[in-house]
Scaffold this active site. Structure first.
Site, short mmCIF file in Angstrom:
data_model
loop_
_atom_site.label_atom_id
_atom_site.label_comp_id
_atom_site.label_asym_id
_atom_site.label_seq_id
_atom_site.Cartn_x
_atom_site.Cartn_y
_atom_site.Cartn_z
CG HIS A 275 27.55 -17.92 13.13
ND1 HIS A 275 28.62 -17.33 12.59
CD2 HIS A 275 26.88 -18.77 12.32
CE1 HIS A 275 28.33 -17.77 11.38
NE2 HIS A 275 27.53 -18.74 11.26
CG ASP B 96 22.75 -23.88 11.13
OD1 ASP B 96 22.49 -24.24 10.00
OD2 ASP B 96 23.89 -23.49 11.56
#
Length: 438
Positions: free
Chosen positions: A314, A372
């Site tokens: 991320h 995600d």
């Protein structure tokens, strides 16, 4: 500043080499997190700007809404850990928290819920607005257009300096985004629009509008409604990301809130931002079976292959994404509710996660699963087409966008956004008439 950041005796001194000029910059401190050098007077004192592509090292505002510590894997909304909110709260309760600063008491919660649910209907003329789009238009394109058009239908409350107008606009945006999103889906598949039902909860109502038809009764599963509510909570706000920064930048001009949120939706549409969960599904489909994972991992490690491990790592989190474990548990709840016992996609995802978490290459780079990685699997299992994944993200993030917009409007120190640049083009030169150009 709005009052969040404070100064003390600490300063940062910058000396411009080759001159006797120095700048003494105040050091600002938030309630938690790194200190920040206030560079607003740097140009006046030294005649230079700072260079920070992507604004990764620059604080453009001070905010009381969301705090992220990427190294420690911490996400707080108004001080409350995201895992506690996802476990015990509801999306509308979190919406109240983000907008107003505190969790509501029973009376406040009832008033807020009613304030939102009374605005779920769209102006009936907006219904015909959909007919201007092609049937195969991407639902994010439809959402951008419809949300942008809302200022033409709800211009009775567009005075951004009026607190009541800001409140009504917030209610309208939070309430109507699920209706706009569900209608975009129904329009794409050729089914009749389903009007909202205010006797249902927020997430339950969204699932109802997505799946119901006039031909037969549709009852929303409480487990799926709770899972959807949790997904919305996990995506409600994420500090100063690209789309939120877009909303703030648009809002700094004095643009109306509907235009600002439409700008945020457009920014979210990018695959590097809101489309990551769709990319995870595409990656898993390309891998095919667990037997192909080692070959895939080898390609990921090969710098010349251009193969990326989607759903891991991320921009902010350099540790576990605190939302990922909640999403993993939700994933299993949804699959159990739907009777999906042996899901090849989930089995493949679990094996990929296991290998990546024990491979020194990924461990050293702190490439942990992010939110995600699981959300795409959940949404696919619930019947959402991949084109709706980012739309759902926008439904959730609207409350964060409008909270950030409201905070910015109420901050007297905020000015119109005006980033600087390093100009690298030609220096001044004279115009050459067309016949004289070689």
């Amino acid at each position: 500043m709005s009052g969040t950041a404070a100064t003390n005796a600490q300063t940062v001194t910058i000396t411009l080499d080759g001159t006797n000029r120095t700048a003494t910059l105040p050091l600002l401190h938030g309630s938690i997190g790194p200190s920040v050098a206030d560079i607003r007077k740097l140009y006046n004192e030294l005649g230079i700007f700072t260079f920070d592509p992507g604004y990764g090292g620059t604080a453009a505002c001070d905010s009381k809404i969301t705090y992220i510590d990427g190294d420690a894997g911490i996400l707080l909304h108004r001080g409350y850990p995201i895992d506690q909110l996802a476990e015990h709260s509801t999306f509308l309760e979190v919406a109240h928290l983000l907008l107003n600063g505190e969790l509501p008491n029973a009376a406040e919660k009832h008033a807020f819920d009613m304030g939102v649910m009374r605005h779920t209907m769209l102006h009936e003329q907006l219904r015909s607005f959909y007919n201007g789009f092609r049937r195969d238009a991407h639902p994010m394109a439809v959402m951008c257009g419809v949300v942008g058009a809302m200022s033409a239908f709800y211009h009775d409350s567009l005075d951004i300096n009026d607190p009541h107008h800001r409140k009504i606009s917030a209610f309208r945006l939070i309430a109507k985004l699920p209706t706009i999103a569900a209608w975009a889906y129904k329009y794409a598949i050729g089914q009749p629009f389903v009007y909202p039902r205010n006797d249902l909860g927020y997430a339950e109502n969204f699932l109802y509008m997505m799946n119901a038809t006039p031909a037969e009764e549709y009852k929303v599963s409480p487990i799926l409604a709770r899972a959807m509510d949790r997904i919305l909570i996990l995506h409600a706000d994420h500090e100063q990301n690209a789309s939120t920064s877009t909303v703030r930048l648009a809002g700094s001009t004095g643009a109306n809130p509907f235009a600002c949120i439409a700008a945020g939706i457009a920014s979210l549409w990018g695959p590097a931002h809101g489309g990551a969960n769709e990319a995870v599904l595409k990656m898993l489909a390309e891998i095919g079976t667990p037997a192909n994972i080692p070959d895939f991992i080898a390609k990921v490690k090969d710098k010349n292959s251009n193969v990326r491990l989607m759903g891991f790592g991320h921009r902010v989190y350099k540790n576990f994404d605190p939302r990922a474990k909640i999403m993993e548990r939700t994933c299993h709840e949804v699959l159990n509710e739907l009777g999906i016992k042996d899901d090849p996609l989930l089995d493949l995802a679990m094996e990929l996660e296991r290998i990546a978490l024990h491979d020194e290459y990924f461990v050293a780079r702190k490439l942990y699963p992010n939110v995600d990685f699981y959300s795409g699997i959940i949404l696919k299992a619930m019947g959402f087409p991949t084109s709706m994944f980012t739309v759902l993200f926008a439904v959730a993030r609207t409350v964060g966008w409008i909270s950030q917009w409201k905070e910015m409007i109420e901050d007297p120190s905020q000015r119109i956004g005006r980033p600087r640049q390093i100009y690298t083009g030609p220096v001044q030169r004279d115009y050459v008439p067309l016949p004289d150009r070689g």
